[in-house]
Write an enzyme that holds these catalytic residues in place. Structure first.
Site, mmCIF file in Angstrom:
data_model
loop_
_atom_site.group_PDB
_atom_site.id
_atom_site.type_symbol
_atom_site.label_atom_id
_atom_site.label_comp_id
_atom_site.label_asym_id
_atom_site.label_seq_id
_atom_site.Cartn_x
_atom_site.Cartn_y
_atom_site.Cartn_z
ATOM 1 C CG ASP A 29 8.348 70.128 36.200
ATOM 2 O OD1 ASP A 29 9.007 69.095 36.414
ATOM 3 O OD2 ASP A 29 8.090 70.807 35.403
ATOM 4 C CE1 TYR B 230 1.231 66.696 31.681
ATOM 5 C CE2 TYR B 230 1.156 66.141 29.351
ATOM 6 C CZ TYR B 230 1.635 65.861 30.623
ATOM 7 O OH TYR B 230 2.734 65.208 30.965
ATOM 8 C CG ASP C 19 8.895 76.272 34.719
ATOM 9 O OD1 ASP C 19 9.844 77.314 35.063
ATOM 10 O OD2 ASP C 19 9.021 75.055 35.089
ATOM 11 N NE ARG D 238 10.197 71.814 31.784
ATOM 12 C CZ ARG D 238 10.694 71.741 33.014
ATOM 13 N NH1 ARG D 238 10.608 72.888 34.035
ATOM 14 N NH2 ARG D 238 11.261 70.715 33.331
#
Length: 371
Positions: free
Chosen positions: A46, A74, A88, A222
């Site tokens: 993103d 991550y 998010d 998310r």
């Protein structure tokens, strides 16, 4: 070293994607840096996310489908206490629960995190890139549609909480001028020229959790933030995301995009000395290797089937491209000829080329690669 043929070298480039640009933006910039149109990426990040983005140049774009399916790691910050439309920080705030935040204990957070570890069923975020009847889900949502995606199996190999911080943050909500007056809240701003509704801003308690997540391809961080907030009754969303690993590739392998752009600008022409992992080396890292004779290399180059790979095991087809059962087949001179997979043919097992890089090439004159 990468081979230069046609419109430039073929290989993989690892970029540390900066915040604020799309993965496609990075592709466009790399086309200019490398001087080729044949550039693709393995797995979207993103715009607000940063970190490892693997890109393929020229023939190496054919390898990207195998990279997309690899496990990833991550580093993220999950904020408990506020839910948003997109799960998010870029989405409109939709709910808060100060009382639940105040009552929440560290032990409850860790227990909820543990329940979201391992093999789980996850409903992707409605603003994901998953296609619904041929149209991206996020496109439908932005067009005003209500989208409900089906849950699907994913695996979270690691979900580690490094820190839990109680703090205050802004809470924004659209209310009427009358509601503001009744609540004794001053208007913080208006939308366009409208005096009603108005954005009211106040402070609410939240908990920021710094986490590391290692997971299978297709896992949405998310969505983990959303589900964690729902389980705890606080609501939750993702406020920071950085991808640190894709398969065996880490941030240590990544180049800084601004530096490459500056070098390209200074050179006044496409770069020929980028930090590029050659097509051959990339294939050797990704797959088992099979060294071919000159005749075998020629046969494979023309799409012919040869004797089976390894012990002749036939690997069942996967729903997504997988490196399991795939062999990178090299000619005697070290050229990557094709990817081979075993399959059954008339009761026998043969190795068939599923992806050919050097089509229609006669390797009869190829010399053995020097050691």
């Amino acid at each position: 070293m990468a081979k230069t043929k046609g419109d430039g070298p073929s290989g993989l480039v690892v970029i540390d994607k900066p915040e604020g640009i799309t993965s496609h933006d990075v592709v466009s910039k790399l086309r200019w840096i490398a001087g080729t149109r044949r550039v693709g990426h393995a797995g979207t990040l993103d715009p607000a996310a940063t970190g490892v983005l693997i890109l393929g140049l020229n023939k190496a774009t054919k390898l990207l489908t195998y990279l997309v399916g690899q496990d990833k790691t991550y580093q993220a910050t999950i904020q408990l206490g506020i839910s948003t439309e997109t799960d998010d920080a870029q989405g409109r705030q939709t709910g808060t629960c100060p009382e639940a935040v105040e009552a929440l204990t560290e032990q409850r957070i860790l227990e909820a995190v543990a329940s979201l570890t391992g093999d789980i069923m996850q409903v992707p975020s409605a603003v994901s890139a998953i296609k619904v009847n041929g149209i991206r889900s996020y496109t439908r949502v932005r067009g005003g549609e209500q989208v409900e995606l089906a849950a699907r199996p994913v695996r979270v190999n690691e979900f580690t909480v490094h820190s839990i911080q109680h703090t205050m943050t802004s809470w924004c909500v659209l209310v009427s001028q009358q509601e503001l007056a009744e609540a004794g809240i001053d208007a913080a701003g208006t939308h366009g020229e409208l005096s009603d509704p108005t954005t009211a801003i106040t402070s609410v308690p939240v908990i920021n959790c710094e986490v590391t997540v290692s997971c299978s391809s297709g896992t949405y961080i998310r969505a983990l933030a959303r589900d964690l907030g729902q389980m705890l009754g606080t609501g939750g969303h993702l406020i920071r995301l950085r991808r640190t690993r894709v398969g065996e590739t880490t941030l240590a392998d990544a180049a800084a995009l601004p530096e490459l752009l500056e070098r390209r600008q200074t050179a006044g022409q496409p770069l020929t000395d980028m930090p590029l992992l050659s097509l051959e080396e990339a294939a050797r890292r990704l797959f088992k290797v099979r060294e071919l004779s000159a005749q075998q290399a020629t046969d494979v180059s023309f799409g012919r089937r040869i004797s089976p790979n390894g012990d002749g095991t036939v690997t069942p087809r996967q729903a997504h491209a997988s490196t399991e059962g795939v062999y990178a087949a090299f000619a005697p001179d070290g050229t990557l000829v094709a990817l081979l997979e075993n399959l059954k043919q008339r009761g026998s097992v043969v190795a068939a080329p599923t992806l050919v890089f050097e089509a229609g090439t006669d390797f009869s004159g190829a010399l053995e690669k020097s050691s």
